[in-house]
Write a protein that holds these residues in place. Structure first.
Motif, short mmCIF file in Angstrom:
data_model
loop_
_atom_site.label_atom_id
_atom_site.label_comp_id
_atom_site.label_asym_id
_atom_site.label_seq_id
_atom_site.Cartn_x
_atom_site.Cartn_y
_atom_site.Cartn_z
N GLN A 38 1.73 -9.44 22.08
CA GLN A 38 1.49 -10.88 22.23
C GLN A 38 0.32 -11.33 21.36
N VAL A 39 -0.74 -10.52 21.30
CA VAL A 39 -1.88 -10.86 20.45
C VAL A 39 -1.43 -10.88 18.98
N PHE A 40 -0.62 -9.90 18.60
CA PHE A 40 -0.10 -9.87 17.22
C PHE A 40 0.61 -11.19 16.89
N PHE A 41 1.49 -11.62 17.80
CA PHE A 41 2.27 -12.83 17.51
C PHE A 41 1.40 -14.09 17.62
N GLU A 42 0.46 -14.09 18.56
CA GLU A 42 -0.45 -15.26 18.68
C GLU A 42 -1.24 -15.43 17.38
N GLU A 43 -1.68 -14.31 16.80
CA GLU A 43 -2.40 -14.40 15.52
C GLU A 43 -1.45 -14.79 14.39
N HIS A 44 -0.28 -14.18 14.39
CA HIS A 44 0.71 -14.47 13.35
C HIS A 44 1.07 -15.95 13.31
N PHE A 45 1.31 -16.53 14.48
CA PHE A 45 1.74 -17.93 14.53
C PHE A 45 0.56 -18.90 14.67
N GLY A 46 -0.62 -18.37 14.96
CA GLY A 46 -1.78 -19.24 15.16
C GLY A 46 -1.62 -20.13 16.38
N VAL A 47 -1.09 -19.54 17.47
CA VAL A 47 -0.93 -20.31 18.71
C VAL A 47 -1.71 -19.65 19.84
N GLN A 48 -1.93 -20.44 20.88
CA GLN A 48 -2.73 -19.94 22.00
C GLN A 48 -1.98 -18.91 22.82
N LYS A 49 -0.64 -19.09 22.96
CA LYS A 49 0.09 -18.20 23.86
C LYS A 49 1.49 -17.87 23.38
N CYS A 50 1.77 -16.57 23.37
CA CYS A 50 3.13 -16.07 23.16
C CYS A 50 3.45 -15.15 24.33
N LEU A 51 4.70 -15.18 24.78
CA LEU A 51 5.11 -14.30 25.88
C LEU A 51 6.32 -13.48 25.43
N LEU A 52 6.23 -12.16 25.58
CA LEU A 52 7.39 -11.31 25.31
C LEU A 52 8.41 -11.54 26.42
N THR A 53 9.68 -11.53 26.05
CA THR A 53 10.75 -11.67 27.04
C THR A 53 11.77 -10.54 26.80
N THR A 54 12.71 -10.43 27.70
CA THR A 54 13.69 -9.34 27.53
C THR A 54 14.77 -9.68 26.52
N SER A 55 14.82 -10.96 26.09
CA SER A 55 15.79 -11.37 25.07
C SER A 55 15.43 -12.77 24.60
N CYS A 56 16.06 -13.18 23.51
CA CYS A 56 15.93 -14.58 23.07
C CYS A 56 16.61 -15.49 24.09
N THR A 57 17.69 -14.99 24.69
CA THR A 57 18.39 -15.75 25.73
C THR A 57 17.42 -16.10 26.86
#
Ligand SMILES: *Cc1c(COP(=O)(O)O)cnc(C)c1O
Length: 388
Positions: A38-57
């Protein structure tokens, strides 16, 4: 020859990280590797919060909940997409309203949206097919003008960007209030089954975490922000196990290299198939000036469905697994039983004529050349036999 359509790439570090997760003794959700991803993606996108989910669905289902979609609401999206895009909103009782594709590449036509907006419209969902951006400046302006929620189904679009009018690049997944990515094994970076919700709208951050953890404030409790946790809202168990996150973390460390390799393959296809386009047999993918894609998919367009289907059969017989995409959702049995259907000619055009060629990290140059030779041979032969 035996060339599959896809072969999931492994960096080699997946099992190392999984072993580490197992040793940590925390393999359920929201553990160390979930945090790292989540930290990787938050830095990548420059957003406050990303949440991993079990699928895109799952991420799309969270988007439908966060937008508070209710029966009677309408959600505008392309028909040319995977079932999940529509399913998540249909489940909440929305009427899914399908817009046609652009004529030149298979994403929602930004000029077809406004006519579909009614007082019941609540959201627009765009899909960046093949990782190639929709016209996001036009679409974000439209969403703002009518006060609509905007979500990006960016399942195929990790690492793709959009060139803004001032020349700067903005990541796909940072335009919508929410964006949903897939890490299914067919996508550029993968963990078998997995997904990500990118939250660009601060007011959604707190609720998103509650929906993610079965309607409880367990995530906040885990951070020590509360003495106990309890049932506060609706939700589900949207979070993956930390073993899945450990696998994905290995992939995130090689994301740049994976995308570079896929782009090399994409461009090699593009140059080797130029002649077939010049000869009028196929059309190669159109990539608009504003789109910087991630080499997710290489597709060609044939001049009719029968030619497309014959070419698929020809390639399959030679051991090359080429496939078509998508059966339009507006013509699906499920949708037709519920709603009347509009005519979407560009959607049909892509559904009938589009053919996807194998594209994966380990596809080598000689295999790729053999595939292109087969495509060229098919058209030479077909030209001799039937004159098309
Ligand atoms: C792959 C894909 C999905 C589904 O992703 P999952 O992670 O399998 O749920 C949804 N939308 C699009 C456009 C996709 O390509």
């Amino acid at each position: 020859m035996n060339i599959p359509f896809n072969k999931p790439y492994l960096t080699g570090a997946e099992t190392t990280y999984i072993n580490d997760a197992v040793k940590n003794g925390h393999i359920s959700g929201n553990g160390t590797y979930t945090q790292r991803c989540q930290v990787f993606f938050e830095e990548h996108f420059g957003v406050q919060k990303c949440l991993l989910t079990t699928s895109c669905t799952d991420a799309l289902e969270m988007a439908a909940l966060l937008f508070d979609i209710k029966p009677g609401d309408e959600v505008i999206m392309p028909s040319y997409t995977f079932v999940s895009t529509a399913l998540a909103f249909d489940r909440q009782g929305a009427k899914v309203v399908f817009a046609d594709c652009r004529p030149d590449y298979p994403v929602i036509d930004e000029n077809a949206i406004e006519a579909l907006i009614t007082p019941n419209t609540k959201a627009i969902v765009v899909v960046h097919y093949a990782g190639i951006a929709c016209n996001m400046e036009a679409i974000t302006a439209l969403a703002a003008k009518y006060g609509l929620w905007l979500a990006e189904d960016a399942a195929m679009a990790i690492g793709s960007t959009y060139k803004l009018a001032d020349g700067s690049q903005k990541a796909l997944g940072t335009f919508g209030h929410l964006a949903c990515f897939s890490f299914h094994e067919t996508k550029n970076i993968q963990c078998g089954e997995g997904g990500l919700l990118v939250i660009n709208h601060e007011a959604f951050v707190q609720r998103a975490e509650i929906l993610w953890e079965k309607g409880t404030n367990r995530a906040a409790f885990k951070r020590g922000e509360s003495h106990s946790y309890g049932w506060l809202d609706t939700g589900s168990s949207f979070l993956p196990s930390d073993m899945t996150a450990a696998f994905l973390f290995a992939q995130t460390q090689h994301a740049g290299q994976i995308i570079q390799r896929r782009l090399q393959i994409w461009h090699l296809y593009h140059s080797l198939l130029e002649e077939a386009e010049t000869n009028g047999f196929i059309t190669r993918p159109y990539v608009p000036e504003y789109a910087n894609h991630n080499g997710h998919t290489y597709y060609i367009l044939c001049s009719s469905k029968s030619i497309r289907d014959s070419l698929i059969a020809y390639l399959n017989a030679a051991g090359v697994n080429a496939v078509f995409h998508y059966l339009p959702l507006h013509q699906s049995a499920y949708y037709r039983a519920k709603f009347s259907v509009a005519e979407l000619p560009n959607t049909l055009h892509f559904s009938e004529n589009l053919l996807r060629l194998p594209l994966y990290y380990e596809l080598d140059e000689s295999q790729l050349k053999s595939i292109c030779t087969l495509v060229n041979e098919f058209f030479k032969m077909a030209g001799l036999i039937s004159g098309f």
